[in-house]
Enzyme design. Structure first.
Site, short mmCIF file in Angstrom:
data_model
loop_
_atom_site.label_atom_id
_atom_site.label_comp_id
_atom_site.label_asym_id
_atom_site.label_seq_id
_atom_site.Cartn_x
_atom_site.Cartn_y
_atom_site.Cartn_z
N ALA A 56 -2.68 -1.24 4.28
CA ALA A 56 -2.28 -2.00 5.46
C ALA A 56 -3.29 -1.43 6.69
CB ALA A 56 -0.99 -1.39 6.00
N GLU A 58 -6.51 -1.42 6.05
CA GLU A 58 -7.64 -2.08 5.71
C GLU A 58 -7.54 -3.68 6.13
OE1 GLU A 58 -6.82 0.35 3.59
OE2 GLU A 58 -8.77 1.74 4.66
N VAL A 81 4.29 -0.73 4.73
CA VAL A 81 4.26 0.73 5.01
C VAL A 81 5.63 1.30 5.16
CG1 VAL A 81 3.09 2.22 6.67
CG2 VAL A 81 2.27 0.15 6.56
N ILE A 82 5.93 2.35 4.34
CA ILE A 82 6.94 2.74 4.29
C ILE A 82 7.12 4.21 4.78
CG2 ILE A 82 8.99 3.13 2.37
CD1 ILE A 82 7.81 1.02 0.79
N THR A 86 5.12 8.51 3.89
CA THR A 86 3.93 9.02 4.50
C THR A 86 3.97 9.91 5.94
OG1 THR A 86 1.91 8.53 5.44
CG2 THR A 86 3.15 6.88 5.32
N HIS A 88 1.67 9.92 7.93
CA HIS A 88 1.19 9.05 9.03
C HIS A 88 1.45 7.82 9.10
CE1 HIS A 88 -1.42 8.87 5.38
NE2 HIS A 88 -1.95 7.80 5.73
N PHE A 113 1.43 -11.80 11.31
CA PHE A 113 1.88 -10.31 11.13
C PHE A 113 2.90 -10.24 9.92
CE2 PHE A 113 3.97 -6.41 12.66
CZ PHE A 113 3.14 -5.59 11.81
N ARG A 127 13.31 -7.22 2.03
CA ARG A 127 12.72 -8.15 2.99
C ARG A 127 11.63 -9.16 2.20
NH1 ARG A 127 12.21 -4.13 8.07
NH2 ARG A 127 14.45 -3.66 7.80
#
Ligand code: INI
Length: 155
Positions: A56, A58, A81-82, A86, A88, A113, A127
């Site tokens: 994500a 990049e 992004v989970i 992570t 971060h 988006f 989703r």
């Protein structure tokens, strides 16, 4: 009052898709949902280009390059992004969101988006699933609507 007509008609539109390979078990479903809905709205499959990037983080730069190329009426950004995976999360998710927004604002090309930000893998899968949330299809709708709206506003 006159409402500006923005039909969900993709005929003749060219659409770029940027997808993050990180969590590709989610991104693949998002790509499938986006592509299927674009074609259902009349976009020619040959007029859809897909670029994979590492993750994500990049996505915005590739989306900007697509938008700047002049070859696309809209660009769809996909990824996942989970949070559970992570520490971060907030940096990756936040930079993806703001970079994607800037790519659209700076180029004048609609950049949609579709990077999921979720707490769990299960939420992301639901989703992205074409038979459940189908967020990819929602992104296709947004891309065609924005391409039509901006064309109408600029004409
Ligand atoms: N990229 C994602 O797309 N999703 C994630 O959940 C993720 N996590 O968990 O770290 C992720 N990281 C990679 C990042 O997007 C970049 O590809 C990497 O940092 C190299 O710049």
């Amino acid at each position: 009052m006159k409402t500006i007509d923005t039909p969900l008609d993709g005929t003749g539109l060219r659409v770029g898709i940027v997808a993050g390979r990180f969590n590709d078990f989610v991104s693949n479903n998002l790509v499938d949902g986006t592509r299927a809905r674009l074609v259902a709205m009349g976009v020619a499959d040959d007029d859809v280009d897909l670029a994979w990037v590492a993750g994500a983080f990049e996505v915005p730069l590739a989306a900007r390059a697509m938008a700047e190329s002049g070859r696309y009426d809209a660009v769809v950004c996909l990824g996942a992004v989970i949070r559970g995976e992570t520490p971060h999360f907030d940096y990756v998710a936040g930079e993806a969101a703001s970079g994607i927004m800037r790519a659209g604002h700076d180029t004048g090309v609609p950049v949609v988006f579709g990077v999921l930000t979720t707490d769990t893998i299960e939420q992301a899968m639901e989703r992205a699933d074409v038979d459940r949330g189908d967020k990819g299809a929602d992104c296709a709708d947004a891309a065609v609507e924005m391409a039509r709206l901006l064309a109408a506003l600029r004409s």
